[in-house]
Design a protein around this motif. Structure first.
Motif, PDB file in Angstrom:
ATOM      1  N   GLN A   9      -7.836  -5.794  10.023  1.00 39.80           N
ATOM      2  CA  GLN A   9      -8.880  -5.083   9.715  1.00 39.80           C
ATOM      3  C   GLN A   9      -9.772  -4.496  10.897  1.00 39.80           C
ATOM      4  O   GLN A   9      -9.822  -5.384  11.919  1.00 39.80           O
ATOM      5  CB  GLN A   9      -9.819  -6.044   8.816  1.00 39.80           C
ATOM      6  N   ASP A  14     -10.480   3.913   8.731  1.00 41.54           N
ATOM      7  CA  ASP A  14     -10.129   5.267   8.017  1.00 41.54           C
ATOM      8  C   ASP A  14     -10.612   6.851   8.772  1.00 41.54           C
ATOM      9  O   ASP A  14      -9.973   7.494   8.732  1.00 41.54           O
ATOM     10  CB  ASP A  14     -11.233   5.381   6.540  1.00 41.54           C
ATOM     11  N   SER A  29      -0.076   5.641   7.351  1.00 43.13           N
ATOM     12  CA  SER A  29      -0.451   4.857   6.541  1.00 43.13           C
ATOM     13  C   SER A  29      -0.700   3.497   7.462  1.00 43.13           C
ATOM     14  O   SER A  29       0.228   3.020   8.152  1.00 43.13           O
ATOM     15  CB  SER A  29       0.673   4.537   5.640  1.00 43.13           C
ATOM     16  N   VAL A  31      -0.953  -0.763   6.857  1.00 40.19           N
ATOM     17  CA  VAL A  31      -1.094  -1.944   5.982  1.00 40.19           C
ATOM     18  C   VAL A  31      -1.941  -2.867   6.928  1.00 40.19           C
ATOM     19  O   VAL A  31      -1.678  -3.283   8.017  1.00 40.19           O
ATOM     20  CB  VAL A  31       0.344  -2.240   5.842  1.00 40.19           C
ATOM     21  N   PHE A  32      -2.877  -3.475   5.906  1.00 39.19           N
ATOM     22  CA  PHE A  32      -3.672  -4.578   6.755  1.00 39.19           C
ATOM     23  C   PHE A  32      -3.042  -5.878   6.457  1.00 39.19           C
ATOM     24  O   PHE A  32      -2.364  -6.376   5.385  1.00 39.19           O
ATOM     25  CB  PHE A  32      -5.116  -4.624   6.620  1.00 39.19           C
ATOM     26  N   PHE A  51       7.726  -1.042  10.171  1.00 32.97           N
ATOM     27  CA  PHE A  51       6.559  -0.329  10.788  1.00 32.97           C
ATOM     28  C   PHE A  51       7.067   0.074  12.176  1.00 32.97           C
ATOM     29  O   PHE A  51       7.847  -0.240  12.721  1.00 32.97           O
ATOM     30  CB  PHE A  51       5.333  -1.355  10.912  1.00 32.97           C
TER      31      PHE A  51
ATOM     32  N   ILE B 121      -9.556 -14.485  -4.625  1.00 36.34           N
ATOM     33  CA  ILE B 121      -9.969 -14.530  -3.191  1.00 36.34           C
ATOM     34  C   ILE B 121     -11.654 -14.409  -3.181  1.00 36.34           C
ATOM     35  O   ILE B 121     -12.289 -15.329  -2.867  1.00 36.34           O
ATOM     36  CB  ILE B 121      -9.682 -13.561  -2.240  1.00 36.34           C
TER      37      ILE B 121
ATOM     38  N   ASN D  58     -15.349   4.871  -0.215  1.00 39.99           N
ATOM     39  CA  ASN D  58     -14.292   4.243   0.329  1.00 39.99           C
ATOM     40  C   ASN D  58     -12.968   4.479  -0.366  1.00 39.99           C
ATOM     41  O   ASN D  58     -12.350   3.760  -1.346  1.00 39.99           O
ATOM     42  CB  ASN D  58     -14.790   2.451   0.240  1.00 39.99           C
ATOM     43  N   GLU D  59     -12.275   5.576   0.243  1.00 42.29           N
ATOM     44  CA  GLU D  59     -10.840   6.092  -0.220  1.00 42.29           C
ATOM     45  C   GLU D  59      -9.963   4.613  -0.156  1.00 42.29           C
ATOM     46  O   GLU D  59      -9.033   4.446  -0.997  1.00 42.29           O
ATOM     47  CB  GLU D  59     -10.518   7.107   0.285  1.00 42.29           C
ATOM     48  N   GLY D  60     -10.117   4.077   0.939  1.00 42.65           N
ATOM     49  CA  GLY D  60      -9.011   2.962   1.225  1.00 42.65           C
ATOM     50  C   GLY D  60      -8.966   2.095   0.095  1.00 42.65           C
ATOM     51  O   GLY D  60      -7.869   1.571  -0.444  1.00 42.65           O
ATOM     52  N   THR D 214       4.453   0.830   2.839  1.00 43.37           N
ATOM     53  CA  THR D 214       2.941   1.377   3.805  1.00 43.37           C
ATOM     54  C   THR D 214       1.990   1.291   2.898  1.00 43.37           C
ATOM     55  O   THR D 214       0.897   1.830   3.164  1.00 43.37           O
ATOM     56  CB  THR D 214       3.525   2.804   4.415  1.00 43.37           C
ATOM     57  N   GLN D 215       1.808   0.680   1.801  1.00 43.34           N
ATOM     58  CA  GLN D 215       0.754   0.582   0.852  1.00 43.34           C
ATOM     59  C   GLN D 215       0.260  -0.634   0.804  1.00 43.34           C
ATOM     60  O   GLN D 215       0.832  -1.566   1.021  1.00 43.34           O
ATOM     61  CB  GLN D 215       1.388   0.836  -0.790  1.00 43.34           C
ATOM     62  N   ASN D 216      -0.987  -0.631   0.652  1.00 51.12           N
ATOM     63  CA  ASN D 216      -2.008  -1.518   0.498  1.00 51.12           C
ATOM     64  C   ASN D 216      -2.267  -1.865  -1.059  1.00 51.12           C
ATOM     65  O   ASN D 216      -2.340  -0.872  -1.963  1.00 51.12           O
ATOM     66  CB  ASN D 216      -3.325  -1.616   1.085  1.00 51.12           C
ATOM     67  N   ILE D 220      -4.403  -7.551  -0.782  1.00 51.58           N
ATOM     68  CA  ILE D 220      -3.985  -7.409   0.661  1.00 51.58           C
ATOM     69  C   ILE D 220      -5.126  -6.878   1.504  1.00 51.58           C
ATOM     70  O   ILE D 220      -5.545  -7.405   2.420  1.00 51.58           O
ATOM     71  CB  ILE D 220      -2.874  -6.209   0.904  1.00 51.58           C
ATOM     72  N   ARG D 221      -6.036  -5.908   0.817  1.00 49.68           N
ATOM     73  CA  ARG D 221      -7.160  -5.483   1.660  1.00 49.68           C
ATOM     74  C   ARG D 221      -8.143  -6.605   1.593  1.00 49.68           C
ATOM     75  O   ARG D 221      -8.874  -6.742   2.601  1.00 49.68           O
ATOM     76  CB  ARG D 221      -7.779  -4.420   0.792  1.00 49.68           C
ATOM     77  N   LEU D 222      -8.418  -7.390   0.673  1.00 48.07           N
ATOM     78  CA  LEU D 222      -9.338  -8.420   0.634  1.00 48.07           C
ATOM     79  C   LEU D 222      -8.733  -9.476   1.257  1.00 48.07           C
ATOM     80  O   LEU D 222      -9.781 -10.215   2.318  1.00 48.07           O
ATOM     81  CB  LEU D 222      -9.344  -9.048  -0.957  1.00 48.07           C
ATOM     82  N   MET D 225      -9.631  -8.405   5.032  1.00 46.82           N
ATOM     83  CA  MET D 225     -11.122  -8.389   5.169  1.00 46.82           C
ATOM     84  C   MET D 225     -11.629  -9.659   5.567  1.00 46.82           C
ATOM     85  O   MET D 225     -12.911  -9.621   5.957  1.00 46.82           O
ATOM     86  CB  MET D 225     -11.728  -7.700   3.920  1.00 46.82           C
ATOM     87  N   ILE D 234     -17.359  -4.220  -1.859  1.00 47.45           N
ATOM     88  CA  ILE D 234     -16.186  -5.124  -2.742  1.00 47.45           C
ATOM     89  C   ILE D 234     -17.009  -5.865  -3.722  1.00 47.45           C
ATOM     90  O   ILE D 234     -16.301  -5.796  -4.927  1.00 47.45           O
ATOM     91  CB  ILE D 234     -15.779  -6.261  -1.728  1.00 47.45           C
TER      92      ILE D 234
END
Ligand SMILES: Nc1ncnc2c1ncn2[C@@H]1O[C@H](COP(=O)(O)OP(=O)(O)OP(=O)(O)O)[C@@H](O)[C@H]1O
Ligand SMILES: Nc1ncnc2c1ncn2[C@@H]1O[C@H](COP(=O)(O)OP(=O)(O)OP(=O)(O)O)[C@@H](O)[C@H]1O
Ligand SMILES: [Mg+2]
Ligand SMILES: [Mg+2]
Lengths: 315, 293, 366, 266, 366
Positions: A9, A14, A29, A31-32, A51, B121, D58-60, D214-216, D220-222, D225, D234
Motif C-alpha cells: 500500500q 491510483d 493492475s 495487487v496489494f 507479476f 479485519i 475511491n475507485e480502487g 491481477t485483481q484485488n 486484500i485491500r484491507l 492497508m 473504509i
C-alpha cells in the motif's frame, strides 16, 4: 499492453497509475500485499509468472535472486535514476541491489528502524536501544514481530559488529537477550497502524519502530506525544526497491514504470502520504548524520525464523 | 442396487457416470493440488532450493523439537476453549430462537448472521480498541466506578484471543445448535414435566442430550475455523498470541521451509480429522437414537 | 376418599383458541379407581380435555378440582398425574430402564430404590429383559408398555392415556387392551383413556364419555351408550344403526308409539326422563340395531316390515343385508346376521319380511 | 421447545448480551464514519459525511468491493450446486469411496488457508491455468464447499425418503424429482448455507492473495492497508454494507418467510 | 388382454437382505380389474412385495411379468403403476392441486389439460374446494384422498396402496373403505391393497392373499379364507375362532369325523383336496366360528357339548361367552351372539349346553 504489479500500500497509488496509463496507454493492475511472507509465497508459488514487478526490500531481495525469480534491469531505460539522491544514484554503492554486476532492483523508498518514545512517560530522552530492557517499562514496550530484524538490532545493541552474520554463540547470546526482552513487551505488532492502535488504547511508553518516520507521522497526526530517535549503536534501515520478476511479460513497460515513479513529484507525494523517505527528494526520514545500518540478507533466515519461534514460544 | 447383474446394465452405467461426475471436481481441485503438497512434506530445503530426497525428518522434528508440540497443544486447547465459549454463549441464544415462534424467530436469526458481513479485519480492529488497557471497555468500567484501575484481563493475552475469536465465530455456533434444537419434539419435554421434572431437570436430562449432535457440529465448525485463523492471535494475543497457525504460516514466508510447513499441516489435518470423526461418531450415536422415537 | 369417591372434577371447563371455541363448558366427574374412556370423533376435543387435566394447556374458563381443590394454577410437574402419550414420547437417548426410572430420578430418590422399583415396574409390564435396550431397539408394542411402566412407577393418582393404541395393528391392539385392563385391576389406579375407537372403548371402559364438537353428549356404561343413546349422534356413533325418523304418539306404560313412514312402531322407554315429558307430535327417531332385526313376520304383530333386498355383504363374523322399504323403497334398513359357512340364501332383488322386538327398539329425540 | 417465564427472561438477557458482543464491534466503524474522531475521542458535535464522499471517489476500493461480491456470489452458487450434488451422491448409498469423497470435501476446510492457497497456486501454475478472478472463485468454492455440503447433507438425511419415491412413482425423472420436490424442501438449509458460505468468502484473504491474478478483493485491500492504517472511507464502506445487508435481511424476513414455515407452528 | 385377463404375475419372486430371507419364492397372479388385498401380520413381507412391484426395491430372484413381459429391470418412473403411500408422501410445498397434477406435469402435459384433469380428479374424490390448500392445512382423511387422486390421475394400469387407512379413525376408515371400493368400480383399475386389518380386507377385497413370514399361505375370496382356511395360521388369523385339535377318523361322503378331547365331531369337507388324501390318525383341527355355536342341545345329535360359563363380555353388536368344557374344563370354547338391549341371561359359573351344525365345522390339517 499490460503491467502487473505486486506492491505494498502506498507504492502505486491510483493517481500515479492513472497518469502512467495515460502516458503509455498500458493497462496497469496492482495487487496489494500485507507481509513479506506473502510476497515470497506468491512470487515463489507462481515461479514469478503472476507479476511483472514487485516491491521488496534489499534484504529479502537476495533470496529471489538466488531462486532465479528476478530479471536484471537495463539501466539505460531508467534515465530518471540519474536524478536520484546521491546515496542511491550509484547502485554499486547500494548494498544488495546488484549481483554479478547486474542490477536487480531499483531503490524506491526507505526508512530507518528507530525508537519511538512517549515524551510524557520516558524522560530523559533515550539514546540507546538498551532502554527497551529497562524494568521501568515493564509491559509498556511494543516490539515488532520479525525474527530477522530483532536478531539484528539486538546484536547491534549487544555491540556485535556484523549483526547480519552471527556465529552460533552470538545467536544464543542474542536469543537469551530477546527472551529477556519479552518481560517488557506488551505485544509484538506487525503493521504501523496496529502499533498506533495499541498505543492509543494502552499504556505504551516505547515502540521499536519498524516503520520508522512513517509511524511517527501517523502517531503525531493522531495527537500522540511522541518523538523518534535513531539509536547511538546504529539504526537498522530498510530500503524497498522495485524488482522485476523472471516472468516479466513486457520488460520495457516495467522499466518505464520504474522510471516513472522515480520522478521528483512522485517521490515527494510518496513521502507526504506515507512518511517514508523516498530516493529522489530529500525528506526528514533519516538525518544524514544518523548511523544507518542497511538491512542485509542474514546468515540463515530459516535458523532465525526457527529461533524466533522458539523465543516466542518460550514461557 | 444389489441385483447380481453380471454385465454393465443401463443402471450400472448410470451409477458409474454419476460416480465419475461426483469425484471429478474434488479430485482435480482438492486431491491433486494437496497431494503434491503432501509430497513436499517429505522433502527438505537448502537455501531457496527444494531438495527432493524423501525424508521423514520434518515429521520427526515436530516431535523432537521442544517448541512445536507444546504450541500445538496450547493452540488446540485455545481453540477448544473458543469452541466451548461460543457454545456457552451460542446455546442460550439458539435456545431462545427455538422457543420463539413465527416471524420473530427468523428475524432474530437473520440479525444474528448480519455481523458476519462486516469484514473481520475491521472487527478485530474494533474489538482491539474496545479491549485495550485504555480501551472503551476499561474507560467505561472506570467511568462507572466498577474498577479503580484499568483491568489487564483482556489486554494482549490469551484471554483476548479467546474472547475475540469467540465473538467472531459465535454465529457459526448458533446456527447448527438452533437447527438441532428445533428438531426435538415438544412432546418429549412435556413428558419430562409430566413425570415431575422441573424446567432445569428437563433441560439437563432431555433437551441438552438431544441437542448434542448440533452442539458437536457447531463445536467442530468453530474449532476448525479458530484453528485456521492466524490473524486474531497475532493482533490481540500480544506475546501469547503465538499459535500453531502462525508457526505454519511462518514456514511459508520468511523461513521458506515449505516442506516443514507441509508436514505440520499434515499433522494438523490428521488431528483435526480425527477429532471430527470422533465427534461425529459421538453425535451420530446420539442422533441415531434420536432418529427413531 | 371424600365426596363419594370423586377423584377429579371438571366444572364448566372451557377452552378457546382465539375466537374459536373448541370446548364448551364441560362438567365431568372422575371416580376414584375407575377406568373411564373419552370417546369422540377427530377434533371433538378429547385431547384438549386430557391436556388440560395434565396441565399442558390452560383452560380458558372453569375449574379443575382434585380432591375438591382447584389445581388450574398448578404446574405440570406438581400434578400427581402421569400421561401415556399417543406417540409414547420415550426419551430416545435413555435406555428402557432409564426411561422408566426418570420420574423417580427427578424426585431425587436413591439409586437403589430407583433400581428396585424400575425392576418391579418392568416386571409388571413383562419387559424385565429389555431394561438395557434403547427405545429404537424395541418394537411398537413394547414401547407402549415402557411408556406405561414409566407412567405408573410414580404411583400417580390418575393415569392419562391419549390414544395409546391407535398406531398398533389389530392383533397387537387387542392384546394391549386386555393387558391395560389387567394392569389397572392390579394397581387400582384411575385411568382416563382417550380413544376414537368405539370397539376399544366398549371393550375396556367402566364408563364411556362420548364427546362431539367440544361437548360431552353422554356419559355412562358401554351398555348404556350402546342401547340407551340420548342423542342422534350417539345413536349413530356406535357402529351401524337403524334410525327411523317420525313423530311421537301416545305412551302406553313402558311403551311409546311413534309414527314413521314405514308405519307405527312400538318402542321401549327405559327410564329416559326426557321422553316422559316429550309431547305428542315431537320429532324423534326409532332406533334399533341391525343385529336385532330378524327375518319373517313376528309372532305378535308389532314392528314388522317388508322390503326389497338391495345388498348382501359378507363381513366375516357377520353378514349385512340392506333392505329398502316404505313407499318407493325410500327408507333404508340394515340387518346383520351371524355369517354361515354355506353363505346366506338371500340375494339382492328378493323381497323379504323382517321384524324386531319392541324391547330392542328405543326412542331418541331429534 | 418450552421455557418458563423466568427462563425466558434469562435467555433474553443472555441473547441481549450476545447481541452486544456481536454488534458492539460494529458500532465503532459506524460512529467513526459519521463523526470526526480526534485522538481516539469521538467529536459528537462534528457530524460529517465526508467519508462517504471520499468513498464514492475511491475507485480502487469500489472495484475491490465489486470483485468481492462477484467472487462471493459465484463461489456461493458454485458451492451450493456442487455441495448439493455431492451431498446427494454421498447420501445415495454407502461405500468406502463415498467416505473418501467426504474426506476430500472436508480437507480444504480443515487445512490452514495458506496451504490451500499455495497448493492451488502451484497446481494452477503447473497446468498453466492463468490466475484471475476465476481461480479465486475456484479457491473460495473449494474452501466453503465443506460447510455447504454438511448443512445440506444433514437436511437431506432428515427428508422423508418416500417423497422421492412418490415422485418417481408418478413418472418424474431424476432431474424433475430434484427440481420439483427436493429443491423446494431444501431451500431453508440452502439459504442458511449460502449465508455462512458468503460470509466466509467475504472475509477470505490468504487463499485469495495467493491465487489472484491481477485483481484485488476487499479483504486484500484491507489487509494491505493495515500497514498504513485504514482511511475513513473504509468505515463508510463497512457501514454501508452493514446497513444494506440488515435492510435486505429484514425485507427477506418480512416478505419471504415461506408459508409452510408459518403453518408448521402448532 | 392375454392369458385369461392376468395383468401382473409374480413368478418365484424372492427377497433377501444380506443373509436374512424376508420373502420366499412367491407366486402371485393379479387379474385385470380386480381388487386384491395382501393381508398379513407385521413383518410378513407385504410392503416388500408391493415395493418390488412398484420398483422401489429390486427382487433377489424371480420375475415380475406385466402383460407377460418381465419388468424387473424397468425403473420406477417407467412402470405404469401408481402408489398411495402409507404416510401419503404428499409434497408439503405444493398445493393440493399441484400435488394431484404432478404426474401430468412431469409428463409435460399442457397447462389447461392438467387443470382440467386435476379438477376432474378432485371432484371424483370430493375435494374440489380444497384445491388451493397445502397438505398441512387439511385433515388426515382428506390427505388420504389427495394421495388417491394423485395416483389415479395418470390412469395407471395398477394402483398400489400400502395400508392407506391405518392412521384413520374407525368412522373415517369405514367411510374411506366404501369410497375406495366405489372409486375402483368407477375407474375399473386394478387395485393391490396392503393391510394388516382383517375386517378391512374382508370388507373390500375381491380376493385376499394371506401372508405370513414371507410366504403366501392362501389366496381366495373373503368367504374362502374365512370359512375354508387351509392352514392353522389362516384359521386363527381372521378374528377369534374355535380350533379343537384331534385325529382324523373315517370319511362319510361329504363328512369326515375327527376324534377330539371333547368327543367325536362331524365336520363338512368342502372340496378340500388335501383332506381327501389325509390318512386316518392324522392330526388336524376341527374349526368352527364362535358365531356358529348355538345354545341348547342339537336337533340331530352331532357336535354338542356342555360346559361352564367363565366369562361374559359385551362387545357392542355382539356379546362373547367363554365356556370351558371337557375333562377338568381344559378345553376353552368361545360363543358369540348378537347383543340384546336387555343383556344376556347368562352369567359366569352357570352350566350350559351348546351345539353347532356340522356344516359350520371345517377341518384344517395341523
Ligand atoms: N393450538 C391450537 N390452535 C387452534 N385450534 C386448535 C389448537 N389445538 C387444537 N385445536 C382445535 O381444537 C379442536 C379439538 O382438538 P383436539 O386435539 O382436542 O381433538 P381430538 O378430539 O383429540 O381429535 P383427534 O381424535 O383428532 O386427536 C380441533 O378442532 C382442533 O383443530
Ligand atoms: N432394509 C431392510 N433391511 C433388512 N431387513 C428388512 C429391510 N426392510 C424390511 N426388512 C425386513 O423384512 C421383513 C418384511 O418387511 P415388510 O416391511 O415387507 O413387512 P410388512 O409385512 O409390510 O410389515 P408391516 O405390517 O409392519 O408394515 C421384516 O422382517 C423386516 O424387518
Ligand atoms: Mg387427540
Ligand atoms: Mg408394511
Amino acid at each position: 499492453k499490460e503491467l502487473r504489479i505486486l506492491a505494498w500500500q502506498g507504492y502505486a497509488d491510483d493517481d500515479w497509475v492513472k497518469e502512467f496509463e495515460k502516458q503509455t496507454g498500458a493497462d496497469v493492475s496492482v495487487v496489494f500485499i500485507g507481509t513479506d511472507d506473502e510476497i515470497w509465497a506468491k512470487i515463489k508459488g507462481s515461479e514469478g509468472k503472476d507479476f511483472d514487478l514487485f516491491a521488496v526490500n534489499t534484504a529479502q531481495l537476495q533470496r529471489y535472486i538466488d531462486a532465479g525469480l528476478t530479471t536484471p534491469y537495463d539501466l539505460s531505460k531508467i534515465p530518471n535514476l540519474k536524478e536520484a539522491l546521491p546515496r542511491f544514484r550509484d547502485l554499486t554503492q547500494v548494498n544488495g541491489v546488484m549481483r554479478d554486476g547486474k542490477v536487480y532492483a531499483i531503490p524506491l523508498c526507505f526508512d530507518s528502524i528507530g525508537l519511538i518514545y512517549d515524551t510524557d512517560k520516558v524522560k530523559p530522552a533515550p539514546t540507546s536501544m538498551e532502554v527497551l530492557w529497562d524494568p521501568k517499562y515493564k509491559g509498556k514496550v511494543l516490539a515488532y514481530d520479525n525474527g530477522e530484524h530483532n536478531f539484528s538490532f539486538t546484536a547491534l545493541t549487544l555491540g556485535i559488529q556484523d549483526p547480519f552474520h552471527l556465529t552460533p554463540e552470538q545467536m544464543e547470546q542474542v536469543k537469551a537477550k530477546l527472551i529477556e526482552l519479552k518481560k517488557n513487551v506488551l505485544s509484538f505488532y506487525t503493521t504501523a497502524d496496529e502499533a498506533l492502535q495499541i498505543y492509543q488504547n494502552n499504556d505504551v511508553a516505547l515502540i521499536w519502530a519498524n516503520y520508522g518516520q512513517q509511524q511517527v507521522k501517523a502517531m503525531t497526526d493522531a495527537g500522540a506525544h511522541v518523538a523518534y530517535v535513531n539509536a547511538s549503536e546504529g539504526a537498522l534501515a530498510w530500503l524497498d526497491t522495485w524488482a522485476m520478476t523472471s516472468g516479466v511479460q513486457d520488460k520495457d513497460l516495467a522499466e518505464q514504470w520504474v522510471n516513472f515513479v522515480l520522478q521528483k513529484k512522485i517521490g515527494q507525494q510518496l513521502s507526504e502520504r506515507t512518511g517514508f523517505g523516498n530516493t529522489v527528494v530529500p525528506a526528514p526520514s533519516a538525518g544524514e548524520k544518523d548511523k544507518l545500518v542497511w538491512l542485509q540478507l542474514v546468515e540463515d533466515p530459516l535458523k532465525r525464523s526457527d529461533m524466533w519461534n522458539e523465543i516466542k514460544a518460550a514461557p | 442396487m444389489k441385483s447380481a447383474a453380471p454385465i454393465l446394465t443401463p443402471s450400472r452405467l448410470r451409477d458409474l457416470t454419476m460416480a465419475t461426475a461426483a469425484y471429478i471436481l474434488p479430485v482435480v481441485f482438492v486431491l491433486l493440488p494437496l497431494a503434491t503438497f503432501f509430497v513436499y512434506s517429505f522433502f527438505s530445503v537448502q537455501g531457496v532450493q527444494l531438495v527432493r530426497d524423501p525424508t521423514l525428518l520434518n515429521y520427526r522434528r515436530f516431535f523432537a523439537d521442544e517448541i512445536y508440540l507444546p504450541v500445538f497443544l496450547k493452540t488446540c486447547r485455545l481453540c477448544l476453549e473458543v469452541a466451548g465459549l461460543t457454545i456457552l454463549f451460542g446455546y442460550p441464544v439458539a435456545y431462545l430462537l427455538a422457543v420463539l415462534r413465527g416471524r420473530k424467530k427468523y428475524v432474530l436469526l437473520l440479525l444474528l448472521l448480519v455481523p458476519l458481513l462486516m469484514s473481520y479485519i475491521i472487527k478485530i480492529y474494533a474489538i482491539r480498541s474496545i479491549l485495550g488497557g485504555t480501551g472503551f471497555l476499561n474507560r467505561f468500567l472506570l467511568w462507572t466506578g466498577v474498577i479503580d484501575e484499568p483491568s489487564m484481563l483482556f489486554v494482549y493475552n490469551l484471554n483476548a484471543v479467546l474472547l475475540t475469536l469467540s465473538v467472531l465465530l459465535l454465529p457459526f455456533a448458533i446456527l447448527p445448535i438452533f437447527l438441532s434444537l428445533e428438531r426435538i419434539p415438544r412432546r418429549l419435554l412435556e413428558a419430562s414435566s409430566d413425570l415431575g421434572g422441573s424446567g432445569w431437570q428437563t433441560f439437563r436430562m432431555v433437551t441438552l442430550p438431544l441437542s448434542l449432535p448440533g452442539v458437536i457440529a457447531a463445536a467442530s465448525f468453530v474449532f476448525v475455523l479458530a484453528l485456521g485463523d492466524f490473524l486474531t492471535p497475532q493482533m490481540v494475543g500480544g506475546q501469547s498470541g503465538f499459535t500453531f497457525g502462525r508457526i505454519i504460516y511462518s514456514q511459508f514466508g520468511a523461513a521458506f521451509n515449505w516442506p516443514f510447513g507441509a508436514a505440520l499441516s499434515a499433522i494438523l489435518a490428521v488431528v483435526v480429522m480425527l477429532a471430527i470423526v470422533i465427534g461425529a461418531r459421538f453425535g451420530n450415536r446420539a442422533a441415531a437414537r434420536g432418529s427413531s422415537l | 376418599m371424600k365426596s363419594s369417591g370423586i377423584l377429579l372434577e371438571l366444572q364448566g371447563v372451557s377452552k378457546s383458541y382465539g375466537a374459536v371455541k373448541v370446548l364448551e363448558a364441560v362438567d365431568l366427574a372422575v371416580r376414584d379407581g375407575e377406568f373411564i374412556t373419552i370417546l369422540g370423533p377427530s377434533g371433538s376435543g378429547k385431547t384438549t380435555i386430557l391436556r388440560m387435566i395434565g396441565g399442558f394447556t390452560q383452560p380458558s374458563g372453569g375449574q379443575i378440582l382434585l380432591d375438591g381443590k382447584d389445581i388450574v394454577a398448578q404446574p405440570i410437574n406438581r400434578r400427581p398425574f402421569n400421561t401415556v402419550f399417543q406417540d409414547y414420547a420415550l426419551f430416545p437417548h435413555m435406555t428402557v430402564a432409564a426411561n422408566v426410572g426418570y420420574g423417580l430420578r427427578v424426585r431425587g430418590e436413591a439409586r437403589d430404590e430407583i433400581a428396585r422399583r424400575v425392576k418391579e415396574a418392568l416386571a409388571l409390564v413383562q419387559l424385565g429383559d429389555l431394561a438395557e435396550r434403547y427405545p429404537s431397539q424395541i418394537s411398537g408394542g413394547q414401547r407402549q408398555r415402557v411408556a406405561l411402566a414409566r407412567a405408573i412407577i410414580c404411583q400417580p393418582r390418575l393415569i392419562l392415556l391419549d390414544e395409546p393404541l391407535a398406531a398398533l395393528d389389530l392383533a397387537l391392539r387387542r392384546q394391549m387392551q386386555e393387558f391395560l385392563k389387567e394392569i389397572q385391576r392390579q394397581i387400582r389406579t384411575t385411568f382416563l383413556f382417550v380413544t376414537h375407537d368405539q370397539e376399544e372403548a366398549i371393550a375396556m371402559a367402566d364408563r364411556i364419555c362420548v364427546m362431539n364438537e367440544g361437548r360431552i353428549l353422554q356419559l355412562g356404561s358401554a351398555h348404556d351408550v350402546y342401547y340407551r343413546p340420548t342423542s342422534e349422534f350417539v345413536a349413530r356413533f356406535f357402529g351401524e344403526n337403524n334410525l327411523i325418523e317420525g313423530r311421537l304418539e301416545e305412551s302406553q306404560g313402558e311403551w311409546r308409539w311413534i309414527a314413521t313412514p314405514i308405519g307405527r312402531l312400538r318402542c321401549a322407554v327405559d327410564g329416559q326422563p326426557e321422553l316422559a315429558t316429550a309431547t305428542r307430535g315431537r320429532r324423534a327417531f326409532a332406533v334399533f340395531r341391525p343385529e336385532s332385526v330378524a327375518a319373517g313376520a313376528p309372532a305378535g304383530g308389532d314392528n314388522h316390515v317388508e322390503g326389497t333386498v338391495t345388498h348382501v355383504s359378507f363381513g366375516g363374523a357377520s353378514t349385512s343385508i340392506s333392505l329398502s322399504v316404505g313407499e318407493g323403497g325410500r327408507t333404508k334398513f340394515l340387518l346383520r346376521w351371524p355369517s354361515r359357512a354355506e353363505g346366506v340364501s338371500i340375494s339382492p332383488g328378493q323381497r323379504m319380511a323382517a321384524h324386531w322386538r319392541p324391547t330392542d327398539c328405543r326412542l331418541v329425540l331429534a | 421447545m418450552i421455557a418458563s417465564r423466568g427462563a425466558m427472561v434469562l435467555l433474553a438477557c443472555l441473547t441481549g448480551f450476545v447481541f452486544l458482543l456481536l454488534y458492539g464491534p460494529l458500532l465503532l466503524p459506524i460512529v467513526s464514519s459519521l463523526f470526526t474522531v480526534k485522538q481516539g475521542l469521538v467529536q459528537w458535535d462534528q457530524p460529517t459525511l465526508q467519508a462517504y464522499g471520499t468513498l464514492a471517489a475511491n475507485e480502487g476500493i469500489l472495484e475491490a468491493l465489486r470483485n468481492t461480491f462477484m467472487v462471493g456470489i459465484s463461489a456461493v452458487i458454485l458451492s451450493l450446486v456442487l455441495g448439493t450434488a455431492l451431498a446427494f451422491y454421498v447420501n445415495s448409498g454407502e461405500s468406502p469411496g463415498r467416505q473418501f469423497l467426504q474426506f476430500l470435501i472436508f480437507l480444504p476446510f480443515l487445512l490452514p488457508p495458506i496451504i490451500i492457497g499455495l497448493s492451488l497456486l502451484i497446481f494452477f501454475r503447473e497446468i498453466a491455468f492463468p490466475r484471475s478472478l476465476v481461480t479465486i472463485i475456484i479457491g473460495h468454492t473449494v474452501f466453503v464447499l465443506a460447510l455447504v455440503y454438511r448443512i445440506v447433507l444433514v437436511r437431506l438425511q432428515a427428508l422423508s425418503r418416500s417423497l422421492v419415491e412418490a415422485s418417481f412413482d408418478l413418472g418424474a425423472s431424476g432431474w424433475q424429482t430434484f427440481r420439483l420436490v427436493l429443491l423446494p424442501n431444501l431451500t431453508g438449509a440452502l439459504a442458511g448455507a449460502a449465508v455462512l458460505a458468503f460470509a466466509l468468502s467475504f472475509d477470505e484473504t490468504l487463499i485469495t492473495i495467493l491465487v489472484t491474478g491481477t485483481q484485488n478483493t476487499l479483504p486484500i485491500r484491507l489487509w494491505a492497508m493495515m500497514r498504513l492504517g485504514f482511511t475513513p472511507d473504509i468505515n463508510a464502506l463497512v457501514t454501508l454494507i452493514l446497513a444494506f445487508t440488515t435492510a435486505l435481511c429484514l425485507l427477506a424476513a418480512r416478505y419471504l418467510t415461506p408459508r409452510e414455515l408459518l403453518a408448521e407452528e402448532s
